[in-house]
Design a protein around this motif. Structure first.
Motif, mmCIF file in Angstrom:
data_model
loop_
_atom_site.group_PDB
_atom_site.id
_atom_site.type_symbol
_atom_site.label_atom_id
_atom_site.label_comp_id
_atom_site.label_asym_id
_atom_site.label_seq_id
_atom_site.Cartn_x
_atom_site.Cartn_y
_atom_site.Cartn_z
ATOM 1 N N ALA A 3 0.822 -1.210 0.000
ATOM 2 C CA ALA A 3 0.000 0.000 0.000
ATOM 3 C C ALA A 3 0.856 1.260 0.000
ATOM 4 C CB ALA A 3 -0.927 -0.008 1.216
ATOM 5 N N GLY A 4 2.055 1.190 0.591
ATOM 6 C CA GLY A 4 2.934 2.359 0.620
ATOM 7 C C GLY A 4 3.531 2.703 -0.731
ATOM 8 N N VAL A 5 3.557 1.745 -1.664
ATOM 9 C CA VAL A 5 4.115 1.989 -3.008
ATOM 10 C C VAL A 5 3.071 1.668 -4.075
ATOM 11 C CG1 VAL A 5 6.511 1.623 -2.315
ATOM 12 C CG2 VAL A 5 5.132 -0.343 -3.000
ATOM 13 N N GLY A 45 5.021 -0.426 7.568
ATOM 14 C CA GLY A 45 4.959 -0.906 6.188
ATOM 15 C C GLY A 45 4.812 0.246 5.208
ATOM 16 N N TYR A 46 3.876 1.173 5.525
ATOM 17 C CA TYR A 46 3.730 2.372 4.686
ATOM 18 C C TYR A 46 5.029 3.170 4.661
ATOM 19 C CZ TYR A 46 -1.280 1.565 5.467
ATOM 20 O OH TYR A 46 -2.528 1.019 5.552
ATOM 21 N N VAL A 47 5.587 3.391 5.863
ATOM 22 C CA VAL A 47 6.781 4.240 5.980
ATOM 23 C C VAL A 47 7.957 3.630 5.246
ATOM 24 C CG1 VAL A 47 8.461 5.159 7.613
ATOM 25 C CG2 VAL A 47 6.021 5.273 8.148
ATOM 26 N N LEU A 48 8.194 2.317 5.448
ATOM 27 C CA LEU A 48 9.329 1.668 4.799
ATOM 28 C C LEU A 48 9.177 1.700 3.282
ATOM 29 C CD1 LEU A 48 11.934 -0.056 5.157
ATOM 30 C CD2 LEU A 48 10.471 -2.065 4.999
ATOM 31 N N SER A 101 5.829 10.520 -5.575
ATOM 32 C CA SER A 101 6.101 10.948 -4.206
ATOM 33 C C SER A 101 4.773 11.129 -3.471
ATOM 34 C CB SER A 101 6.876 12.278 -4.210
ATOM 35 O OG SER A 101 7.049 12.755 -2.898
ATOM 36 N N ASN A 102 4.567 10.313 -2.466
ATOM 37 C CA ASN A 102 3.313 10.377 -1.711
ATOM 38 C C ASN A 102 3.621 10.589 -0.235
ATOM 39 O OD1 ASN A 102 0.760 10.188 -0.678
ATOM 40 N ND2 ASN A 102 0.390 8.074 -1.301
ATOM 41 N N LEU A 106 3.706 8.366 4.373
ATOM 42 C CA LEU A 106 4.487 8.570 5.593
ATOM 43 C C LEU A 106 3.619 9.118 6.717
ATOM 44 C CD1 LEU A 106 7.720 10.151 4.042
ATOM 45 C CD2 LEU A 106 7.488 7.857 4.992
ATOM 46 N N ILE A 107 2.762 10.093 6.386
ATOM 47 C CA ILE A 107 1.909 10.704 7.412
ATOM 48 C C ILE A 107 0.912 9.688 7.953
ATOM 49 C CG2 ILE A 107 0.194 12.491 7.855
ATOM 50 C CD1 ILE A 107 1.564 14.155 5.651
ATOM 51 N N PHE A 108 0.255 8.971 7.050
ATOM 52 C CA PHE A 108 -0.725 7.981 7.481
ATOM 53 C C PHE A 108 -0.044 6.850 8.254
ATOM 54 C CE2 PHE A 108 -3.421 4.204 6.660
ATOM 55 C CZ PHE A 108 -4.590 4.652 7.255
#
Length: 512
Positions: A66-68, A188-191, A304-305, A309-311
């Protein structure tokens, strides 16, 4: 009867039946005591720390995609509904394999089963980072294999903790264990987002994880014991239900355990909402940012999202606070209020529904208010993770806990997050097809597809209210040291006294 003149034996006779006469001139056989098993407290806490670390990696794998997601959609040229199918494939394979791992976990080495799962999901995750854009179907398949490996750990690890700790101690340990659901999801999102920004290639996010998982596998093999089923209860109270039963008998028992049934439906509602939010929320927030003119649209990778990172950070913070608050509230109030645990779950879910609704409808107007209500909704939702696990462990006999975890995971994912990401993406795609092609309409389509989540989470609160009606009865049955699988009939006080269960005269039986 008094004076040792009882005509009935409290231990099971042939066929596992209690209360049979030994016959004239014969003595009742001595009670069979459970095999002694003990573990130093520091070893139990070290094992819990290792299991928590692996749970962190497990949930990082759930949401690293989901992060990418935007980059994956660009590379493989997939629409919203097919992107949602990525998570559906992952969860579908997890739920199909969960009953198998639950069966193995109740009857064979839990440590070996978890080790196999880690090897499976780490190997599939690494291999997926080398798949060519021409073979998008292979990428979907690899996500399914990752889900299969994850099922082994999600099903078995809580039962190991349940056999290492008991009562308030278990509640606290489970709270820490389940903190790593939101923390792992957020990381997971952050990484995924951070590695993509550092390397310019989203594939490296999938190549970092196997290194961490190799360390986890070594720690699991060296530091985590495989305690006997019901070991913690045997040391403190009495281990209930020690005799072996078939898988079908276990399932029938669980189907009559109404606390388990209704809490499972409540967990299903939670899974539906967390699945949809976890997969689509970063993209929803990014499109809201574009609509507000805070960021230009992305048409070429890498995208770039900052909202990933914020979520992710928001999920970590609210998860830690929420799990601790929920577990502490359950620990305090269950001593004075019967059925406190499901009441805490019900009230938090019923409060989550309006927060989620406001987060969605306010997003086109004010992004800050949307973040505030989204964070509050995640906080309330996170209050339940440790509490629902403690409910399951308290109402199910130790022998059936692996099967119970597997069934709860299976039902929760079949009706919950197996379909919610795909359903959300499908509704969004259908709405977009009927509207002009603009970023505003794309955003509004995704927003409106989310609204069903507020309704589903309110239904989950109702399920936990029903759980509270049956909790005390099912907890009492789970602690009765009767043989076989407990049936659906109440055991009256005369039967308990005759079998020596109320006075503690009977001894717990050993598993054959």
């Amino acid at each position: 009867m008094a004076g040792g003149m009882s005509a009935e034996c409290s231990e099971p006779g042939p066929g596992g039946l209690q209360g049979q006469s030994p016959g004239p001139g014969r003595q009742c056989p001595p009670p069979i005591m459970p095999t002694s098993w003990s573990l130093p407290p520091w070893r139990a806490y070290v094992a819990a720390a290792v299991l928590c670390y692996i749970n962190l990696l497990n949930y990082m794998n759930w949401f690293i995609i989901a992060g990418v997601l935007l980059d994956i959609q660009e590379v493989f040229q997939i629409s919203d509904n097919h992107a949602g199918l990525l998570q559906t494939v992952f969860v579908s394979c997890l739920l199909l394999s969960a009953p198998v791992f639950g069966y193995l976990g109740d009857r064979h080495s839990r440590k070996a089963t978890m080790s196999f799962g880690i090897l499976l999901w780490s190997g599939a995750g690494l291999s997926s980072s080398f798949i060519s854009p021409r073979y998008s179907w292979l990428f979907f398949l690899s996500r399914g294999i990752v889900g299969t490996g994850s099922a082994s750990y999600s099903t078995i690890a809580p039962t190991v903790l349940g056999d290492l700790f008991v009562r308030d101690q278990r509640t606290r340990v489970l709270a820490v264990f389940y903190i790593f659901i939101p923390v792992g999801s957020g990381l997971g999102y952050v990484l995924g987002s951070a590695v993509t920004m550092l390397t310019g290639n989203w594939r490296w996010a999938l190549r970092v994880m196997p290194c961490l998982e190799a360390v986890a596998l070594i720690l699991l093999i060296l530091l985590v014991p495989d305690p006997p089923r019901g070991a913690a209860e045997t040391q403190g109270e009495r281990a209930a239900g020690g005799f072996r039963s078939s898988w079908c008998e276990d399932v029938r028992y669980l189907g009559k355990n109404w606390s388990f049934v209704w809490s499972t439906l409540g967990v299903t509602a939670m899974a539906f909402v967390t699945g949809a939010l976890g997969f689509w929320a970063p993209k929803f927030l990014l499109e809201a940012r574009v609509v507000h003119g805070l960021q230009p649209p992305c048409f070429q990778e890498p995208c770039s999202n900052p909202d990933s990172l914020i979520f992710g950070a928001l999920t970590i913070m609210t998860g830690i606070i929420g799990v601790i608050l929920g577990a502490e509230a359950a620990r305090r109030y269950k001593k004075v209020i019967p059925g406190a645990e499901p009441l805490i779950c019900a009230s938090s879910l019923l409060a989550t529904a309006p927060c989620l609704y406001l987060a969605l409808v306010l997003a086109p107007t004010t992004l800050l208010a949307s973040y505030v209500f989204l964070g509050l909704g995640e906080l309330l939702l996170s209050c339940n993770w440790a509490v629902v696990a403690d409910i399951l462990l308290s109402v199910v006999v130790p022998r059936c806990r692996g099967t119970a975890e597997a069934l709860q995971i299976t039902v929760g994912h079949i009706l919950g997050d197996a379909g919610s990401p795909y359903l959300t993406g499908l509704i969004s795609s259908v709405l977009r097809a009927r509207r002009p092609d603009s970023y505003l309409q794309r955003f509004l389509s995704l927003q409106q597809s989310f609204l069903c989540c507020a309704f589903v989470i309110a239904l989950g609160g109702g399920c936990f209210l029903l759980t509270a009606l049956y909790l005390e009865r099912d907890e009492t049955r789970a602690w009765q040291p009767v043989t076989g699988t407990p049936d659906s009939k109440d055991v009256d006080s005369n039967d308990l006294e005759r079998q020596g269960l109320l006075s503690g005269a009977g001894a717990s039986t050993e598993e054959p």
